[in-house]
Design an enzyme around this catalytic site. Structure first.
Site, mmCIF file in Angstrom:
data_model
loop_
_atom_site.group_PDB
_atom_site.id
_atom_site.type_symbol
_atom_site.label_atom_id
_atom_site.label_comp_id
_atom_site.label_asym_id
_atom_site.label_seq_id
_atom_site.Cartn_x
_atom_site.Cartn_y
_atom_site.Cartn_z
ATOM 1 C CB THR A 1 36.202 39.340 38.718
ATOM 2 O OG1 THR A 1 36.905 39.320 37.416
ATOM 3 C CG2 THR A 1 38.296 39.945 39.156
ATOM 4 C CD GLU B 1 39.548 45.088 35.243
ATOM 5 O OE1 GLU B 1 38.038 45.086 35.695
ATOM 6 O OE2 GLU B 1 39.593 44.749 35.181
HETATM 7 N N1 HSE Z 1 44.375 39.327 37.111
HETATM 8 C C1 HSE Z 1 42.824 39.223 37.505
HETATM 9 C C2 HSE Z 1 42.881 38.352 37.905
HETATM 10 C C3 HSE Z 1 42.054 39.918 36.274
HETATM 11 O O1 HSE Z 1 43.209 37.625 37.815
HETATM 12 O O2 HSE Z 1 42.099 38.242 39.381
HETATM 13 C C4 HSE Z 1 40.814 39.787 36.343
HETATM 14 O O3 HSE Z 1 39.889 39.539 35.396
#
Ligand code: HSE
Length: 312
Positions: A183, A130
């Site tokens: 993201t 990630e």
């Molecule tokens: N918790 C993370 C975000 C998940 O909301 O940025 C990314 O898929």
């Protein structure tokens, strides 16, 4: 065993009130990874399918191989692997695409080494995937993709992950509009500080969601599926989000929100038909905006990452 094919499911992260702390797994889509032991050390990506050539083939840049390498380093293992990645979901979709690849990679490597670590122990390595994919090593996608079910990340340092024992049948529908939100970008739109009043409100939602899940109380779950911290900022990135959410709740969803960092939208419901009907309507809304979309409806996936095929 020298070769294995595994599957890791897509996930819905945050669940509105649990930014970076909550996530659940769905049955499909999901990514597959085929891992084969090779005679020399090192990782080589031999093939990536389904990514339209967008993902890096260099092992040090790809989230799946970065995660596998973090695992091998921890295990002090000099074993080398050939890695095939079959992407079965859109990239930048909010469905935990990078997580599914990272999880599948680490899970497959652990199988080929004879399963020395538990699934929960693998989370820390998948998180490294990630980190390379979006700059943040959050665990709310990789944990449910590995473990299945609904998972809570209670702490990052030290890492504490808990599977939530929920007491009712829940279905999840996810609609992915064909727009991409990275993201990293979706994290960058969030404010650096937030008013105490909002923190108190959100903590109330989160506790209602967790208690509602463990008590099987639909009203508490519904109240808990709200978000004053993140959704107001990210909603602007998704066409018609506010209107779609209103419609989903009116049509009987227990809750509706942005799946992970978006642009996918998820709904939770008591039965599959309700989720399917809502997803159809959301699809029609996107059609009217000339945006193609795909939808996926399933119960919450309880199994997480799994072996698809073992080769002797
Ligand atoms: N918790 C993370 C975000 C998940 O909301 O940025 C990314 O898929």
């Amino acid at each position: 065993m020298n070769k294995v094919k595994v599957f890791a499911p897509a996930t819905v992260a945050n669940l509105n009130s649990g930014y970076d702390l909550l996530g659940l797994a769905i049955d499909y889509p999901g990514d597959e990874v085929v891992l084969t032991k090779k005679s020399s050390s090192g990782l080589v990506i031999t093939k990536i399918e389904g990514d339209e050539g967008r993902l890096p083939l260099e092992a040090e840049k790809n989230c799946a191989t970065v995660a596998i390498q973090a695992y091998l380093d921890y295990m002090n293992c000099k074993e080398g692997f050939e890695v095939e990645i079959h992407k079965k979901m859109p990239i930048g979709s909010g469905l935990g695409s990078s997580s599914a690849s990272s999880v599948a990679g680490v899970f497959a490597a652990n199988i080929l080494l004879g399963e020395p670590l538990s699934k929960k122990e693998l989370v820390q390595f998948a998180m490294q995937g990630e980190k390379i994919a979006c700059g943040s090593a959050h665990a709310d996608n990789v944990s449910p993709s590995l473990l299945g079910g609904i998972v809570s990340v209670s702490s990052y340092n030290p890492l504490q992950i808990h599977e939530i024992d929920f007491n009712l049948d829940l279905f999840v529908g996810v609609v992915h509009p064909d727009i991409e939100i990275k993201t990293a970008d979706s994290r960058n739109v969030l404010p650096k500080s937030i008013p105490m009043e909002d923190v108190v409100k959100q903590t109330g939602y989160l506790s209602s969601l967790l208690l509602g899940l463990s008590q099987g109380n639909e009203e508490m779950i519904s109240f808990g599926l709200q978000d004053v911290l993140v959704e107001p900022y990210r909603a602007k990135l998704i066409p018609a989000f506010v209107e779609i959410k209103k419609m989903a709740l009116k049509m009987g969803a227990i809750g509706c929100g942005i799946s992970g960092s978006g642009p996918s939208i998820f709904v939770m419901s008591k039965n599959k038909k309700i989720a399917e009907n809502i997803c159809n309507e959301i699809g029609k809304k996107f059609d009217s905006l000339n945006i193609n979309s795909q939808s996926y409806c399933s119960a919450i996936n309880k199994e997480g990452a799994k072996v698809v095929c073992e080769y002797k």
